[in-house]
Structure formats: structure tokens, C-alpha cells
Design a protein around this motif. Structure first.
Motif, mmCIF file in Angstrom:
data_model
loop_
_atom_site.group_PDB
_atom_site.id
_atom_site.type_symbol
_atom_site.label_atom_id
_atom_site.label_comp_id
_atom_site.label_asym_id
_atom_site.label_seq_id
_atom_site.Cartn_x
_atom_site.Cartn_y
_atom_site.Cartn_z
ATOM 1 N N HIS A 145 0.827 -1.215 0.000
ATOM 2 C CA HIS A 145 0.000 0.000 0.000
ATOM 3 C C HIS A 145 0.864 1.270 0.000
ATOM 4 O O HIS A 145 0.415 2.322 -0.426
ATOM 5 N N GLY A 148 2.405 2.057 -3.931
ATOM 6 C CA GLY A 148 1.493 2.297 -5.055
ATOM 7 C C GLY A 148 0.784 1.025 -5.496
ATOM 8 O O GLY A 148 0.334 0.920 -6.632
ATOM 9 N N GLY A 149 0.709 0.029 -4.621
ATOM 10 C CA GLY A 149 0.003 -1.220 -4.931
ATOM 11 C C GLY A 149 0.953 -2.301 -5.438
ATOM 12 O O GLY A 149 2.177 -2.164 -5.335
ATOM 13 N N LYS A 151 2.788 -3.402 -7.875
ATOM 14 C CA LYS A 151 3.357 -2.943 -9.152
ATOM 15 C C LYS A 151 4.821 -3.288 -9.234
ATOM 16 O O LYS A 151 5.498 -3.408 -8.199
ATOM 17 N N GLN A 153 8.581 -2.721 -9.291
ATOM 18 C CA GLN A 153 9.374 -1.694 -8.601
ATOM 19 C C GLN A 153 10.711 -1.496 -9.318
ATOM 20 O O GLN A 153 11.175 -2.390 -10.017
#
Ligand code: KIV
Length: 267
Positions: A145, A148-149, A151, A153
């Protein structure tokens, strides 16, 4: 087959690739162990694939300890790594040693810690107290969280440099290996080259020193979102469903159990 040690895992770097799967129970642990897997991770993905929770942060220490015990009971060969759940070290980092000792007492050979702000403090404390630690950077689900969820990196220079810095810092603190989750393969190659300890990738491409998959993705059992980087080696969900349908039919038709599957009175 001999029991794999931390030293064996480190020695494999540059010689042969390291295999790791997650596992949560006694029976599958026996399969993985007898098949010669290098490392078994009692992952906190237990939360998603076994307990049906949305986030790994929700799994409790008691749940993780129970599953660690079950896996450790079956294992003779593979190195057992227990994932420390969020509440055991991120909620109150000062308690990390207390909980890590519980995981070691449950039969783990090492614990895994995800990167977060106080990660260096936790890793240093555990290693000073002779608890072997595997690090985990990149996409860290316990704090997704804040990233940005779920995703990839490290796609831009700043975040790639940051991940390289985290990897070097964890190596300096003494981790025996490092999970790289969901990062570009060029970056995992650079990190792998710059460390003496092995990297274990998940969604991090082929240049890592080893690979890890979530067991239920590997078996084709988990029906969650299909992730680009997983590979199903079986289609267990559909095979199990077919078998259950057959059982339903056979029970309905009185075909199960037959005589040889039943007990009789003495004559
Ligand atoms: O819990 C887990 O399954 C993990 C792997 C994704 C490395 O941490």
C-alpha cells in the motif's frame, strides 16, 4: 540426501541455480523435500492462497507458527525459511527477536524479513543473535500500500538505485540471501552481480541466482489473478474438480465404497 545448510546455499552462487517454493503443510512439504528442492519458504502468502485473505499483513503469528511446524516436521533435506508476518516485526520492531526465536523453535532454519523503514534495525538485531536472515526487496507485499500497490518496482533510475542500495546494505548486515520481487531483469542482474550472497527472484527475470514460486500458482491450484511471472506446472484446480465430480457421481450411484473398501463381520 543431506540436509541443506545456509553455507550450501551461499556456495551455490555462480555454480548452480537455487530452487525455492512456498509450502504450508506437512504432505506437500514431504513432496518438495523428497523431490530435492533447495529451499522451502513457509510464505505469508498463506494469507492469500490458504486462508483466503486479501492482504498478507492480515496473517497472524500463531497461524504462521502452526504452518511452520507442520512443514518442518516433514523436511529432511530442504532448508526451511519462515516468513516473519507483519505483526511480528513491522508493527513493533523491538519485538522482532522474541518472535524470530519462536519461528526457529517451530523448526525453521532461517527467517525472511521484507524491506521497510526499520528493516536494517531488525536484520541487524536478528543476525547479532545468530538468527539467519533472508532479505526481501522490490515489491514487498506487506507494505504494498506504500508502494502504489502490487506494481513492478525499480523501473526508473532513482528507485533502481534505491533498491541497489537496500541490497548492498542488507548484504553488509549479513543476510545469507535476498529475494528480489517484481523488478526489471536488468536491475536484478545488476544486483545479483554486485552481491556475494545469492539472489532469489520472483518476477525478477532469469539472471537471479535462484527462483521462487508460490506453490499454489506452481500447481495451478490458486484461482486468483494470473500473474505474468508465474508458471503453472500442473492444472491441479481442474484435475481436482474432475476427481470431485467423479466422487459425487459414484456416491450418488452407490459405486463408492465397494466391497473391498468395506469391513465385514466375522463369519
Ligand atoms: O510469502 C510468499 O509467498 C513470498 C514469496 C512471494 C517470496 O514472500
Amino acid at each position: 540426501m543431506n540436509k541443506i545448510t545456509i553455507k550450501d546455499i551461499i556456495k551455490k552462487k555462480g555454480r548452480s541455480k537455487i530452487s525455492m517454493l512456498t509450502c504450508y503443510d506437512y504432505s506437500f512439504a514431504k513432496v518438495l523435500d523428497e523431490a530435492g528442492l533447495d529451499m522451502i519458504l513457509v510464505g505469508d502468502s498463506l494469507a492469500n492462497v490458504v486462508l483466503g485473505m486479501e492482504e498478507t499483513r492480515r496473517v497472524s503469528v500463531t497461524e504462521m507458527l502452526n504452518h511452520t511446524r507442520a512443514v518442518a516436521k516433514a523436511v529432511k533435506h530442504s532448508l526451511v525459511v519462515a516468513d516473519m508476518p507483519y505483526t511480528s516485526y513491522q508493527k513493533d520492531p523491538k519485538k522482532c527477536l522474541y518472535y524470530a526465536k519462536k519461528f526457529m523453535a517451530a523448526g525453521a532454519d532461517a527467517v525472511k524479513i521484507e524491506w521497510f523503514q526499520k528493516c536494517p534495525y531488525v536484520v541487524e538485531k536478528l543476525i547479532k543473535n545468530k538468527i539467519p536472515v533472508m532479505g526481501h526487496i522490490g515489491l514487498t507485499p506487506q507494505t504494498a500500500h506504500l508502494l502504489g500497490g502490487y506494481k513492478v518496482q525499480g523501473k526508473d533510475k532513482l528507485s533502481a538505485d534505491n533498491l541497489l542500495k537496500q541490497a548492498k546494505q542488507l548484504e553488509k548486515l549479513g543476510v545469507f540471501s535476498l529475494v528480489l520481487e517484481c523488478i526489471p531483469l536488468e536491475l536484478s542482474r545488476q544486483i545479483t552481480k554486485s552481491l556475494k550472497v545469492p539472489t532469489i527472484g520472483i518476477g525478477a527475470g532469469k539472471y537471479c541466482d535462484g527462483q521462487v514460486l508460490v506453490l499454489y500458482d506452481f500447481l495451478g491450484l490458486y484461482q486468483g489473478k494470473k500473474l505474468k511471472f508465474t508458471r503453472a506446472y500442473l492444472n491441479l484446480f481442474s484435475q481436482a474438480k474432475t476427481a470431485v465430480r467423479r466422487f459425487v457421481r459414484e456416491v450418488e450411484k452407490g459405486k463408492f465404497p465397494n466391497k473391498s473398501e468395506s469391513f465385514s463381520l466375522k463369519k
